[in-house]
Design a protein around this motif. Sequence first.
Motif, PDB file in Angstrom:
ATOM      1  N   SER A 184      46.695  44.551  -5.873  1.00 32.63           N
ATOM      2  CA  SER A 184      47.462  45.626  -5.236  1.00 32.63           C
ATOM      3  C   SER A 184      47.948  45.209  -3.856  1.00 32.63           C
ATOM      4  CB  SER A 184      46.613  46.896  -5.138  1.00 32.63           C
ATOM      5  OG  SER A 184      45.630  46.784  -4.128  1.00 32.63           O
ATOM      6  N   ARG A 185      47.130  44.464  -3.125  1.00 30.96           N
ATOM      7  CA  ARG A 185      47.568  44.008  -1.804  1.00 30.96           C
ATOM      8  C   ARG A 185      48.684  42.981  -1.934  1.00 30.96           C
ATOM      9  NH1 ARG A 185      45.623  46.165   2.432  1.00 30.96           N
ATOM     10  NH2 ARG A 185      43.532  47.101   2.554  1.00 30.96           N
ATOM     11  N   GLY A 186      48.669  42.182  -3.010  1.00 26.62           N
ATOM     12  CA  GLY A 186      49.786  41.286  -3.273  1.00 26.62           C
ATOM     13  C   GLY A 186      51.064  42.051  -3.555  1.00 26.62           C
ATOM     14  N   LEU A 187      50.957  43.117  -4.338  1.00 23.50           N
ATOM     15  CA  LEU A 187      52.121  43.962  -4.616  1.00 23.50           C
ATOM     16  C   LEU A 187      52.625  44.640  -3.341  1.00 23.50           C
ATOM     17  CD1 LEU A 187      50.750  45.496  -7.916  1.00 23.50           C
ATOM     18  CD2 LEU A 187      52.916  44.240  -7.734  1.00 23.50           C
ATOM     19  N   LEU A 188      51.692  45.066  -2.492  1.00 25.19           N
ATOM     20  CA  LEU A 188      52.084  45.669  -1.215  1.00 25.19           C
ATOM     21  C   LEU A 188      52.835  44.662  -0.356  1.00 25.19           C
ATOM     22  CD1 LEU A 188      52.041  47.844   1.002  1.00 25.19           C
ATOM     23  CD2 LEU A 188      49.726  47.101   1.585  1.00 25.19           C
ATOM     24  N   ALA A 189      52.348  43.420  -0.294  1.00 24.30           N
ATOM     25  CA  ALA A 189      53.026  42.393   0.490  1.00 24.30           C
ATOM     26  C   ALA A 189      54.432  42.156  -0.042  1.00 24.30           C
ATOM     27  CB  ALA A 189      52.228  41.092   0.460  1.00 24.30           C
ATOM     28  N   ALA A 190      54.585  42.137  -1.369  1.00 28.44           N
ATOM     29  CA  ALA A 190      55.915  41.961  -1.959  1.00 28.44           C
ATOM     30  C   ALA A 190      56.818  43.142  -1.610  1.00 28.44           C
ATOM     31  CB  ALA A 190      55.799  41.806  -3.470  1.00 28.44           C
ATOM     32  N   ALA A 191      56.268  44.351  -1.651  1.00 22.76           N
ATOM     33  CA  ALA A 191      57.058  45.542  -1.320  1.00 22.76           C
ATOM     34  C   ALA A 191      57.496  45.527   0.136  1.00 22.76           C
ATOM     35  CB  ALA A 191      56.237  46.804  -1.611  1.00 22.76           C
ATOM     36  N   GLN A 192      56.633  45.070   1.020  1.00 24.87           N
ATOM     37  CA  GLN A 192      56.973  45.049   2.447  1.00 24.87           C
ATOM     38  C   GLN A 192      58.124  44.103   2.752  1.00 24.87           C
ATOM     39  OE1 GLN A 192      52.991  44.127   3.781  1.00 24.87           O
ATOM     40  NE2 GLN A 192      52.620  46.218   4.485  1.00 24.87           N
ATOM     41  N   GLN A 193      58.317  43.105   1.891  1.00 21.47           N
ATOM     42  CA  GLN A 193      59.402  42.143   2.110  1.00 21.47           C
ATOM     43  C   GLN A 193      60.665  42.493   1.328  1.00 21.47           C
ATOM     44  OE1 GLN A 193      58.994  40.098   4.465  1.00 21.47           O
ATOM     45  NE2 GLN A 193      56.775  40.237   4.703  1.00 21.47           N
ATOM     46  N   ALA A 194      60.561  43.371   0.333  1.00 25.89           N
ATOM     47  CA  ALA A 194      61.711  43.701  -0.516  1.00 25.89           C
ATOM     48  C   ALA A 194      62.705  44.591   0.239  1.00 25.89           C
ATOM     49  CB  ALA A 194      61.236  44.392  -1.784  1.00 25.89           C
ATOM     50  N   GLN A 195      63.963  44.469  -0.141  1.00 24.87           N
ATOM     51  CA  GLN A 195      65.022  45.248   0.503  1.00 24.87           C
ATOM     52  C   GLN A 195      65.534  46.378  -0.388  1.00 24.87           C
ATOM     53  OE1 GLN A 195      65.808  44.666   3.726  1.00 24.87           O
ATOM     54  NE2 GLN A 195      64.179  43.125   3.614  1.00 24.87           N
ATOM     55  N   ASP A 196      65.523  46.188  -1.695  1.00 28.61           N
ATOM     56  CA  ASP A 196      66.024  47.195  -2.632  1.00 28.61           C
ATOM     57  C   ASP A 196      65.053  48.376  -2.684  1.00 28.61           C
ATOM     58  OD1 ASP A 196      67.151  48.641  -4.679  1.00 28.61           O
ATOM     59  OD2 ASP A 196      66.525  47.274  -6.269  1.00 28.61           O
ATOM     60  N   PRO A 197      65.493  49.591  -2.291  1.00 25.13           N
ATOM     61  CA  PRO A 197      64.570  50.738  -2.240  1.00 25.13           C
ATOM     62  C   PRO A 197      63.898  51.029  -3.572  1.00 25.13           C
ATOM     63  CG  PRO A 197      66.605  51.247  -1.079  1.00 25.13           C
ATOM     64  CD  PRO A 197      66.829  49.938  -1.771  1.00 25.13           C
ATOM     65  N   SER A 198      64.617  50.888  -4.675  1.00 23.69           N
ATOM     66  CA  SER A 198      64.010  51.179  -5.974  1.00 23.69           C
ATOM     67  C   SER A 198      62.927  50.155  -6.312  1.00 23.69           C
ATOM     68  CB  SER A 198      65.077  51.211  -7.071  1.00 23.69           C
ATOM     69  OG  SER A 198      65.719  49.956  -7.185  1.00 23.69           O
ATOM     70  N   LEU A 199      63.153  48.878  -5.957  1.00 26.21           N
ATOM     71  CA  LEU A 199      62.144  47.848  -6.192  1.00 26.21           C
ATOM     72  C   LEU A 199      60.913  48.105  -5.328  1.00 26.21           C
ATOM     73  CD1 LEU A 199      61.132  45.189  -7.381  1.00 26.21           C
ATOM     74  CD2 LEU A 199      62.420  43.987  -5.580  1.00 26.21           C
ATOM     75  N   VAL A 200      61.144  48.501  -4.092  1.00 29.53           N
ATOM     76  CA  VAL A 200      60.026  48.789  -3.189  1.00 29.53           C
ATOM     77  C   VAL A 200      59.128  49.865  -3.785  1.00 29.53           C
ATOM     78  CG1 VAL A 200      59.397  49.781  -0.956  1.00 29.53           C
ATOM     79  CG2 VAL A 200      61.224  48.084  -1.088  1.00 29.53           C
TER      80      VAL A 200
ATOM     81  N   SER B 292      58.907  50.863  -6.847  1.00 30.35           N
ATOM     82  CA  SER B 292      58.285  50.394  -8.082  1.00 30.35           C
ATOM     83  C   SER B 292      57.044  49.554  -7.792  1.00 30.35           C
ATOM     84  CB  SER B 292      59.288  49.589  -8.902  1.00 30.35           C
ATOM     85  OG  SER B 292      58.672  49.020 -10.038  1.00 30.35           O
ATOM     86  N   LEU B 293      57.170  48.626  -6.851  1.00 31.49           N
ATOM     87  CA  LEU B 293      56.034  47.772  -6.491  1.00 31.49           C
ATOM     88  C   LEU B 293      54.891  48.597  -5.911  1.00 31.49           C
ATOM     89  CD1 LEU B 293      58.022  44.825  -4.878  1.00 31.49           C
ATOM     90  CD2 LEU B 293      56.656  44.685  -6.963  1.00 31.49           C
TER      91      LEU B 293
ATOM     92  N   GLY C 184      54.284  51.719  -6.544  1.00 31.77           N
ATOM     93  CA  GLY C 184      53.711  52.487  -7.642  1.00 31.77           C
ATOM     94  C   GLY C 184      52.726  51.659  -8.452  1.00 31.77           C
ATOM     95  N   GLU C 185      53.096  50.395  -8.733  1.00 32.15           N
ATOM     96  CA  GLU C 185      52.176  49.503  -9.438  1.00 32.15           C
ATOM     97  C   GLU C 185      50.902  49.279  -8.627  1.00 32.15           C
ATOM     98  OE1 GLU C 185      53.609  45.867 -11.282  1.00 32.15           O
ATOM     99  OE2 GLU C 185      55.656  46.547 -10.920  1.00 32.15           O
ATOM    100  N   ALA C 186      51.073  49.088  -7.328  1.00 32.38           N
ATOM    101  CA  ALA C 186      49.907  48.867  -6.471  1.00 32.38           C
ATOM    102  C   ALA C 186      48.977  50.067  -6.513  1.00 32.38           C
ATOM    103  CB  ALA C 186      50.360  48.584  -5.039  1.00 32.38           C
ATOM    104  N   GLU C 187      49.549  51.272  -6.445  1.00 32.68           N
ATOM    105  CA  GLU C 187      48.710  52.471  -6.472  1.00 32.68           C
ATOM    106  C   GLU C 187      47.958  52.596  -7.795  1.00 32.68           C
ATOM    107  OE1 GLU C 187      48.979  57.345  -6.217  1.00 32.68           O
ATOM    108  OE2 GLU C 187      50.747  56.150  -5.691  1.00 32.68           O
ATOM    109  N   GLN C 188      48.627  52.293  -8.915  1.00 30.00           N
ATOM    110  CA  GLN C 188      47.954  52.374 -10.216  1.00 30.00           C
ATOM    111  C   GLN C 188      46.739  51.457 -10.277  1.00 30.00           C
ATOM    112  OE1 GLN C 188      50.867  51.500 -13.214  1.00 30.00           O
ATOM    113  NE2 GLN C 188      52.100  53.318 -12.764  1.00 30.00           N
ATOM    114  N   ARG C 189      46.889  50.243  -9.777  1.00 29.88           N
ATOM    115  CA  ARG C 189      45.773  49.302  -9.823  1.00 29.88           C
ATOM    116  C   ARG C 189      44.643  49.722  -8.891  1.00 29.88           C
ATOM    117  NH1 ARG C 189      50.018  47.184 -11.744  1.00 29.88           N
ATOM    118  NH2 ARG C 189      49.971  45.565 -13.344  1.00 29.88           N
TER     119      ARG C 189
ATOM    120  N   ARG D 186      54.798  53.603   1.665  1.00 34.63           N
ATOM    121  CA  ARG D 186      55.721  54.482   0.935  1.00 34.63           C
ATOM    122  C   ARG D 186      56.314  55.531   1.876  1.00 34.63           C
ATOM    123  NH1 ARG D 186      53.201  57.249  -4.164  1.00 34.63           N
ATOM    124  NH2 ARG D 186      53.428  55.114  -4.962  1.00 34.63           N
ATOM    125  N   GLY D 187      55.462  56.123   2.708  1.00 30.64           N
ATOM    126  CA  GLY D 187      55.959  57.124   3.653  1.00 30.64           C
ATOM    127  C   GLY D 187      56.979  56.554   4.618  1.00 30.64           C
TER     128      GLY D 187
END
Length: 413
Positions: free
Chosen positions: A225-241, A243-244, A246-251, A276-277
């Motif tokens: 989940s922390r890996g997914l969070l790191a990917a989300a923090q670097q992503a620019q596309d809001p929908s991808l952010v 999504s990532l 959401g996956e982190a929260e599920q795990r 997310r906020g």
Amino acid sequence: MAETFRSAMQTAERLQQRAERKRGGDAAALFAEAVVHYRKALAAAASGPAPPAADHAACLFGLAESLQEQAEAVVAACAQAPDPLSADMVRQADAQAVALLHAAVAAFGQVLEAGQPRADALVCAGNALSTCAEVAARGDVAAALPLLEQAAGAYEAALRREEDALTWSNLADALVQHASLCCEAGLARQAQPLFSRAMHAYQRCCSLSDALAGDDLPGLLCNWSRGLLAAAQQAQDPSLVLSLLGEAEQRLQRSIDFLRGSDEPLLALGDVLLERGERLAAAGDTAAASHALQRALGEGYQAVQRISARSPEAAVGVADVHVQAARLAVAGGQAAQAAEHWAAAEAGYRAALQQPTAFDFRERSDLRYNHACCLSRCGRHSEAAALLRQLVAVGGASEADARQDGDLQGVVL
């Protein structure tokens, strides 16, 4: 000479075992003594009758482990040093640790089995390289990137010899670290393939793990989940952010279900919901952003405080949430609510900083800077100025940057 080898080796092993029961500077000193005796044993082996191959490999492995553990103890001793801790002190400790870690990697590389690097030595070399990269990146991000490439290569070589869940997890963590540093170095295009490889590695790790067999599946899910969070923090596309995240929260919810009463997944959940906020606020969705921040507090950081009331990490999380909530209130023209949030954020940072040795120099500096910003927003300009002057004096902040920060208007340095 054979007796000298055995005697030196036994002394080194005893010192290493003693060191592993110590912490910080005491541990570093004992590991340094162990290194001396392992090297004496190797010198005796080189000048006299060769010891059995297994004993020689064990000596090299012990030397490498002691060098690595000495480096980690040096870094930990510096990070846990009481104030005043300065940037110069950190640089000196980091330089010593990097030299020790390079020596450890070289020693691990000499631990052979049938003429090939032993699988466990490859994994340990990867760990040492990852730690070396983390330390080196504090001074030069570019210098850390090739170290992480080497770390990934060592883990992959070990996996070709012997597939292991923990090695997959170590590989994934190194790839996330590499991707994040690529973004920091302005090499964002190189980061996405690294994040993708990391997610595959986490998936493979979890597929090989079994909680009933004693594997730390909750911890692995938390790392993923922390890996997914790191990917989300670097992503620019809001929908991808989203999504990532959401996956982190599920795990993380799975991790929490596995291990009730553990701080780590709850802290990670707070971080995911806070991100997310922040992203929703930037997109102008105030209601959704406010809801995410409330969840970050209640389900994340305050849940930790119900387990461990004095958790400094949770106090930081609470403060960070209130900062974002204050900015939302300011944007909405709600001055009274903003003032309440700034005051709550100031209290959170102040509580965390009552335990400064829980944080390394960079973390302490960031927290003190944020605390100064909150003091300023609360109208306590003289306190903010005094804190910033102390921070600038130890190399933890730039006076020029502080003068340009909108949160520090009215603060005279």
